[in-house]
Design an enzyme around this catalytic site. Structure first.
Site, PDB file in Angstrom:
ATOM      1  N   CYS A  40       1.141  -0.970  -0.097  1.00 33.93           N
ATOM      2  CA  CYS A  40      -0.083  -0.174   0.191  1.00 33.93           C
ATOM      3  C   CYS A  40       0.788   1.175  -0.294  1.00 33.93           C
ATOM      4  CB  CYS A  40      -1.129  -0.272   1.070  1.00 33.93           C
ATOM      5  SG  CYS A  40      -1.968   1.047   0.859  1.00 33.93           S
ATOM      6  N   CYS A  83      -4.632  -2.514   5.725  1.00 33.99           N
ATOM      7  CA  CYS A  83      -4.605  -0.414   5.330  1.00 33.99           C
ATOM      8  C   CYS A  83      -5.877  -0.416   4.803  1.00 33.99           C
ATOM      9  CB  CYS A  83      -2.940  -0.283   4.599  1.00 33.99           C
ATOM     10  SG  CYS A  83      -2.282   0.780   3.805  1.00 33.99           S
TER      11      CYS A  83
END
Length: 401
Positions: A100, A200
């Site tokens: 991410c 995330c």
């Protein structure tokens, strides 16, 4: 005046980052990333992205900085969620947080920020940036955060020189307690907000529920392998014991191999709903009782849909002294410290977040990189990242093969 775009997540760390930058005289813009809006996979209200975006907006208002939301859910699905499904399907264990950062925050998001005229992007990560001169040019360093308990350098181990050049970490030199203190003193709405948990940007998910969206349940067997059997397999692979780990490359390649188990190597102790829902080292979710020591997953076979387990966290099937990173998956943050074929370097390394750094060696070969450890490591998992350090500087990383 330099312009900084801060990724305001609605948490205390990014809020204080924005405040500190404003105090330091930057022109600060707050940007909230909306990356996920499929609430069907989250647990109860633990992914309140609406609350987060609202908190981010309130912080921006309080600080008197412009604020906007960007929807990156298409890119997030393509680059993170679909990747996760593919990795689990292949029996690997991806790390969405590292990805991410590489793919979303410091790529898609950074490009948007730079298009808005930003000189820098800032995040609330607990890490620091250094700079040294090499051959007359600036080289950026990714350094651990000052708060040992919160250091997030591992999550940023895939960043490049170009990305680091444009990044600021305003709270990296602070302790978490100091960050909260500043937020309280400035009356920021996020001052007492709990740290976000889970994936995330997606929040807390039950991994099997999440994976079941794409990967269908499929009943298979759970097999228990005795410690003796696992050791026998390892001995056959390695054929001789060695006292030192700083050994020849050929030996390291042997150490990095993992034994292959078959159903006949152990006894069937239970059933499961899909080998791809389980990861190495996992203990919960097996639903097999009655063993003197708890069962841990020592390997999964997604082709045959079998989970192999062993009793106790010291089971030899859980431990390995070396791992391998394919050539295409090696990443140097410090490109000036790239290893040449045949070169060996002593470093410190970790194979998961929050793991203490351990003594290790990098061995560069024509086919990639081997990392060997001073002491055997538990649950080395394909798809996860190994990151290597010199003191508090993260030098590079790679995907474990």
């Amino acid at each position: 005046m330099k312009t900084v775009v801060v990724g305001l997540s609605g948490g205390v760390d990014s809020s204080v980052s924005a405040y500190l930058l404003k105090e330091a005289g930057y022109n600060v813009i707050g940007l909230f990333m909306k990356n996920w809006h499929d609430d069907s996979v989250t647990i109860s209200d633990d992914c309140p992205w609406l609350d987060d975006s609202n908190d981010a907006m309130l912080v921006a208002e309080k600080l008197g900085i412009p604020f906007q939301t960007v929807d990156l859910s298409v890119e997030y699905k393509d680059r993170i969620v679909d990747y996760m499904f593919r990795e689990y399907e292949m029996g690997r264990t991806p790390n969405p947080d590292v990805l991410c950062n590489r793919e979303i925050k410091f790529d898609v998001f950074m490009k948007i920020a730079l298009e808005l005229g930003a000189d820098f992007v800032a995040t609330g990560h607990y890490c620091q940036k250094g700079e040294v001169e090499v051959d007359g040019k600036p080289v950026y360093q990714l350094l651990a955060g000052a708060d040992d308990n919160k250091d997030q350098s591992y999550f940023l181990c895939q960043l490049s020189q170009d990305q680091l050049a444009k990044t600021l970490f305003p709270i990296g030199h602070l302790q978490k307690s100091e960050v909260r203190k500043i937020a309280k003193a400035e009356n920021l709405v996020t001052a007492d907000k709990k740290d976000s948990q889970g994936l995330c940007f997606i929040g807390k998910v039950r991994l099997p529920d999440f994976l079941q969206q794409q990967l269908k349940p499929k009943e298979g067997v759970i097999v228990e392998i005795t410690a003796e059997k696992a050791q026998e397999k390892i001995d056959i692979l390695q054929s001789e014991n060695r006292s030192s780990v700083a050994v020849a490359i050929t030996d390291v390649a042997v150490l990095a191999q993992k034994p292959k188990y078959t159903v006949n190597d152990g006894r069937i102790v239970g059933k499961h709903q899909g080998a791809h829902y389980f990861t190495k080292g996992q203990r919960k979710g097996l639903a097999v009782g009655g063993t003197p020591e708890p069962l841990f997953v020592i390997d999964t076979d997604v082709e045959e849909n079998v989970i192999y387990t062993g009793q106790g966290k010291d089971h030899p099937g859980l431990l390995r002294s070396a791992l391998y990173v394919q050539e295409s998956e090696i990443h140097y943050i410090r490109e000036d410290l790239e290893l040449q074929i045949g070169e060996t370097r002593e470093v410190e390394a970790r194979i998961r977040y929050r793991q203490p750094l351990v003594k290790a060696w990098l061995h560069k070969t024509e086919v990639g990189l081997y990392v060997s450890f001073d002491e055997p490591q538990a649950a080395i998992s394909e798809g996860q990242f190994v990151a290597w350090y010199d003191g508090n500087e993260c030098l590079g990383s790679g995907v474990i093969s």
